[in-house]
Design a protein around this motif. Structure first.
Motif, PDB file in Angstrom:
ATOM      1  N   GLY A 225       0.771  -1.137   0.256  1.00  0.00           N
ATOM      2  CA  GLY A 225      -0.059  -0.026   0.120  1.00  0.00           C
ATOM      3  C   GLY A 225       0.890   1.509   0.256  1.00  0.00           C
ATOM      4  N   GLU A 226       2.025   1.405  -0.136  1.00  0.00           N
ATOM      5  CA  GLU A 226       3.030   2.411  -0.317  1.00  0.00           C
ATOM      6  C   GLU A 226       3.392   2.617  -1.478  1.00  0.00           C
ATOM      7  N   PRO A 227       4.121   3.705  -1.570  1.00  0.00           N
ATOM      8  CA  PRO A 227       4.579   4.250  -3.243  1.00  0.00           C
ATOM      9  C   PRO A 227       6.027   3.645  -3.377  1.00  0.00           C
ATOM     10  N   SER A 228       6.528   2.737  -3.674  1.00  0.00           N
ATOM     11  CA  SER A 228       7.902   1.964  -3.760  1.00  0.00           C
ATOM     12  C   SER A 228       8.285   2.025  -5.371  1.00  0.00           C
ATOM     13  N   TRP A 229       9.846   2.086  -5.291  1.00  0.00           N
ATOM     14  CA  TRP A 229      10.624   1.637  -6.810  1.00  0.00           C
ATOM     15  C   TRP A 229      11.729   1.312  -6.924  1.00  0.00           C
ATOM     16  N   ASP A 230      11.400   0.304  -7.930  1.00  0.00           N
ATOM     17  CA  ASP A 230      13.179  -1.396  -7.711  1.00  0.00           C
ATOM     18  C   ASP A 230      14.179  -0.113  -7.688  1.00  0.00           C
ATOM     19  N   SER A 231      15.060  -0.951  -7.380  1.00  0.00           N
ATOM     20  CA  SER A 231      16.584   0.112  -7.139  1.00  0.00           C
ATOM     21  C   SER A 231      16.934  -1.296  -7.230  1.00  0.00           C
ATOM     22  N   PRO A 232      18.312  -0.845  -7.513  1.00  0.00           N
ATOM     23  CA  PRO A 232      19.484  -1.565  -6.630  1.00  0.00           C
ATOM     24  C   PRO A 232      20.006  -2.218  -5.409  1.00  0.00           C
ATOM     25  N   VAL A 233      19.633  -1.747  -4.457  1.00  0.00           N
ATOM     26  CA  VAL A 233      19.249  -1.505  -3.514  1.00  0.00           C
ATOM     27  C   VAL A 233      17.695  -2.590  -2.880  1.00  0.00           C
ATOM     28  N   GLY A 234      16.744  -2.642  -3.572  1.00  0.00           N
ATOM     29  CA  GLY A 234      16.140  -3.793  -3.584  1.00  0.00           C
ATOM     30  C   GLY A 234      14.663  -2.213  -3.267  1.00  0.00           C
ATOM     31  N   ALA A 235      13.833  -3.252  -3.782  1.00  0.00           N
ATOM     32  CA  ALA A 235      12.307  -2.114  -3.737  1.00  0.00           C
ATOM     33  C   ALA A 235      11.686  -1.235  -2.313  1.00  0.00           C
ATOM     34  N   GLY A 236      11.503  -0.076  -2.913  1.00  0.00           N
ATOM     35  CA  GLY A 236      11.291   1.070  -2.045  1.00  0.00           C
ATOM     36  C   GLY A 236      11.615   2.352  -2.379  1.00  0.00           C
ATOM     37  N   ARG A 237      11.554   3.517  -1.712  1.00  0.00           N
ATOM     38  CA  ARG A 237      11.759   4.753  -1.466  1.00  0.00           C
ATOM     39  C   ARG A 237      12.674   5.327  -0.082  1.00  0.00           C
ATOM     40  N   PRO A 238      13.201   6.406  -0.320  1.00  0.00           N
ATOM     41  CA  PRO A 238      14.419   6.913  -0.056  1.00  0.00           C
ATOM     42  C   PRO A 238      13.993   7.749   1.541  1.00  0.00           C
ATOM     43  N   GLY A 239      14.859   7.521   2.287  1.00  0.00           N
ATOM     44  CA  GLY A 239      14.846   8.034   4.255  1.00  0.00           C
ATOM     45  C   GLY A 239      14.635   9.546   3.535  1.00  0.00           C
ATOM     46  N   TRP A 240      14.368  10.151   5.102  1.00  0.00           N
ATOM     47  CA  TRP A 240      14.645  11.751   4.625  1.00  0.00           C
ATOM     48  C   TRP A 240      15.951  12.592   4.180  1.00  0.00           C
ATOM     49  N   HIS A 241      16.974  12.013   5.459  1.00  0.00           N
ATOM     50  CA  HIS A 241      18.098  12.927   5.116  1.00  0.00           C
ATOM     51  C   HIS A 241      18.984  13.166   3.135  1.00  0.00           C
ATOM     52  N   ILE A 242      19.023  11.518   3.292  1.00  0.00           N
ATOM     53  CA  ILE A 242      19.852  11.019   2.133  1.00  0.00           C
ATOM     54  C   ILE A 242      19.337  12.411   0.108  1.00  0.00           C
ATOM     55  N   GLU A 243      17.984  12.152   0.567  1.00  0.00           N
ATOM     56  CA  GLU A 243      17.098  13.232  -1.404  1.00  0.00           C
ATOM     57  C   GLU A 243      18.059  14.385  -0.939  1.00  0.00           C
ATOM     58  N   CYS A 244      18.546  14.926   0.243  1.00  0.00           N
ATOM     59  CA  CYS A 244      18.668  16.143   0.421  1.00  0.00           C
ATOM     60  C   CYS A 244      20.259  16.438  -0.116  1.00  0.00           C
ATOM     61  N   SER A 245      21.366  15.520   0.145  1.00  0.00           N
ATOM     62  CA  SER A 245      23.088  15.283   0.129  1.00  0.00           C
ATOM     63  C   SER A 245      22.786  14.954  -1.078  1.00  0.00           C
ATOM     64  N   VAL A 246      22.467  14.054  -1.630  1.00  0.00           N
ATOM     65  CA  VAL A 246      22.752  13.456  -3.500  1.00  0.00           C
ATOM     66  C   VAL A 246      22.197  14.567  -4.046  1.00  0.00           C
ATOM     67  N   ILE A 247      21.326  15.416  -4.103  1.00  0.00           N
ATOM     68  CA  ILE A 247      20.503  16.417  -4.917  1.00  0.00           C
ATOM     69  C   ILE A 247      21.286  17.510  -4.722  1.00  0.00           C
ATOM     70  N   ALA A 248      21.610  17.473  -3.463  1.00  0.00           N
ATOM     71  CA  ALA A 248      22.826  18.968  -3.131  1.00  0.00           C
ATOM     72  C   ALA A 248      24.577  18.998  -4.074  1.00  0.00           C
ATOM     73  N   LEU A 249      25.406  17.589  -3.233  1.00  0.00           N
ATOM     74  CA  LEU A 249      26.263  17.043  -4.548  1.00  0.00           C
ATOM     75  C   LEU A 249      25.628  17.289  -6.143  1.00  0.00           C
ATOM     76  N   ALA A 250      24.166  17.044  -6.947  1.00  0.00           N
ATOM     77  CA  ALA A 250      24.799  16.788  -8.017  1.00  0.00           C
ATOM     78  C   ALA A 250      24.287  18.200  -8.615  1.00  0.00           C
ATOM     79  N   GLU A 251      23.881  18.860  -7.951  1.00  0.00           N
ATOM     80  CA  GLU A 251      23.277  20.360  -8.601  1.00  0.00           C
ATOM     81  C   GLU A 251      24.923  21.364  -7.615  1.00  0.00           C
ATOM     82  N   LEU A 252      25.280  21.392  -6.753  1.00  0.00           N
ATOM     83  CA  LEU A 252      26.093  22.436  -6.387  1.00  0.00           C
ATOM     84  C   LEU A 252      27.491  21.828  -6.238  1.00  0.00           C
ATOM     85  N   GLY A 253      27.855  20.870  -6.061  1.00  0.00           N
ATOM     86  CA  GLY A 253      29.328  20.102  -5.540  1.00  0.00           C
ATOM     87  C   GLY A 253      29.730  20.328  -4.148  1.00  0.00           C
ATOM     88  N   THR A 254      30.462  19.893  -3.696  1.00  0.00           N
ATOM     89  CA  THR A 254      31.034  19.782  -2.771  1.00  0.00           C
ATOM     90  C   THR A 254      31.083  21.507  -2.443  1.00  0.00           C
TER      91      THR A 254
END
Length: 427
Positions: A225-254
């Motif tokens: 009953g929850e949204p999920s996506w297939d991935s290399p770490v299994g079906a599921g969805r992100p936790g909260w903090h990792i999303e901002c880490s990934v987006i910030a690194l991708a768009e702005l760098g370190t």
């Protein structure tokens, strides 16, 4: 995803210095001087009940920062996320009988309209979490391969081809040994306060199977009953903090210039986001961590759980001028906690009327104004700049303009353009 229209920002003579900001990590005022481009990340909304005045105050603070940088001759690269899949959003969608995707889209559209009406400079990168699921899951996979993430068996998760489902957690202690980061670097909090805030703000310190009570969730295994996506770490969805880490690194760098957000994000969100980013990149996430105060209403912090929200959209629908809303917010120092009252909006409307009469299109023509003036517009502008450079002292900038209303200036039109450029209020 699209953001909103960029306001026209007039050019004015002179230049601001690099702004000085309070840095949460060091507890001191530091210079936010970019080495090349000013790179800014501000954590975005979870799109339900948007946009209350707490949101608006935060985005206005970092809009002011952008205006000071731009006035100083710096280019700005601004990124912001939209957490369009998360527990609070899903819970609201279930409670109201609305599809979570429709709720997220509706509230994001409302947020865009509110930001545009307030004259907020939009992000260059406005990134929905659901648009970067593959990038996030790849980052989680990288952390797991580096032994910085681990599985916690999860009976309620859907079974996978490899066996029972499991959530993935970030190993704080392993990351501290491997990366240029330690828990508390950004927040400066003691362990007991961390535990208390972690439990209050979405963490699960008592989850069985975790290595450390403060280890945060990286990837939530798929549930019925929850949204999920297939991935290399299994079906599921992100936790909260990792999303901002990934987006910030991708768009702005370190090592980008400023990480911003409300003070309720200091811990665990910004501390953990910095940890994830350092573990992924081997570099610190940001140079300065800047946070805005909380806005209260009717004696309590404005929050969705309490239902004491004052929404920008409702104020606008009730006939309030967005410029007056902006002025009311600018009349508070960005990092103080304060309480909203209707009287503050009344005061802002009076200030807007006085400024418009003195410096707007119907102001006294410049030659006549020069004869009557006690102040040079250039001097008033420099006082505005000095206030804003000093930890975004918007109250000081407003006071400088108020004084000029009483004294008169030699070039009202120039001061009107400066009010637009530096404070975002078009008269």
């Amino acid at each position: 995803m699209r953001a909103w229209s960029h306001p026209d920002i007039p050019s004015i003579p002179g230049r601001s210095d690099a702004p000085r900001l309070h840095d949460t990590a060091t507890g001191s005022i530091v210079e936010a001087r970019p080495t090349d481009v000013a790179r800014l990340y501000v954590c975005g909304i979870t799109p339900y009940d948007a946009t209350h005045l707490g949101h608006a105050a935060t985005y206005l603070a970092f809009d002011t920062l952008q205006r000071v940088w731009r006035d100083g001759g710096y280019r700005v690269h601004y990124a912001q996320n939209v957490t369009d899949v998360d527990d609070p959003l899903l819970e609201r969608a279930t409670a109201t009988g609305v599809d979570w995707r429709d709720l997220a889209e509706e509230q994001t559209d409302l947020f865009r309209a509110d930001m545009e009406s307030l004259g907020i400079i939009p992000p260059d990168d406005f990134v929905a979490v659901t648009d970067v699921i593959d990038d996030i899951s790849a980052a989680v996979h990288t952390l797991r391969e580096a032994a910085l993430a681990y599985r916690v068996p999860t009976p309620e998760a859907l079974a996978t081809a490899d066996g029972p489902g499991a959530d993935l957690y970030f190993d704080i202690r392993a990351a501290e040994r491997a990366a240029p980061w330690a828990l508390g670097d950004e927040s400066n909090l003691d362990a007991q306060t961390m535990l208390t805030l972690f439990a209050e703000r979405g963490g699960d310190p008592d989850r069985a199977g975790k290595r450390d009570r403060l280890d945060p969730l990286l990837w939530r295994a798929a549930r019925a009953g929850e949204p999920s996506w297939d991935s290399p770490v299994g079906a599921g969805r992100p936790g909260w903090h990792i999303e901002c880490s990934v987006i910030a690194l991708a768009e702005l760098g370190t090592d980008f210039t400023v990480q911003g957000g409300g003070s309720d994000l200091i811990f665990p969100h910004h501390d953990m986001s910095a940890g994830h980013a350092a573990a992924l990149s081997g570099h610190p996430l940001a140079q300065v961590y800047s946070h805005t105060g909380m806005v209260a209403y009717q004696g309590e912090k404005m929050s969705k759980s309490l239902g004491n929200l004052v929404l920008v959209s409702r104020l606008r629908a009730g006939g309030s001028d967005p410029r007056a809303i902006r002025l009311a917010l600018l009349n508070q120092h960005y990092r103080t906690d304060w309480e909203w009252t209707a009287g503050q909006l009344d005061e802002a409307e009076s200030r807007l009327a006085a400024w418009s009469l003195a410096f707007g299109p119907i102001a006294v023509p410049a030659p006549i104004a020069a004869e009557r003036a006690a102040e040079r517009s250039d001097d008033v502008i420099e006082r505005m700049r000095a206030a804003l450079v000093n930890d975004l002292d918007t109250r000081g900038a407003l006071a400088a303009v108020d004084a000029a209303v009483s004294a008169g200036v030699d070039d009202p039109a120039l001061l009107g353009r400066a009010i637009d450029a530096l404070l975002g209020v078009k008269l």
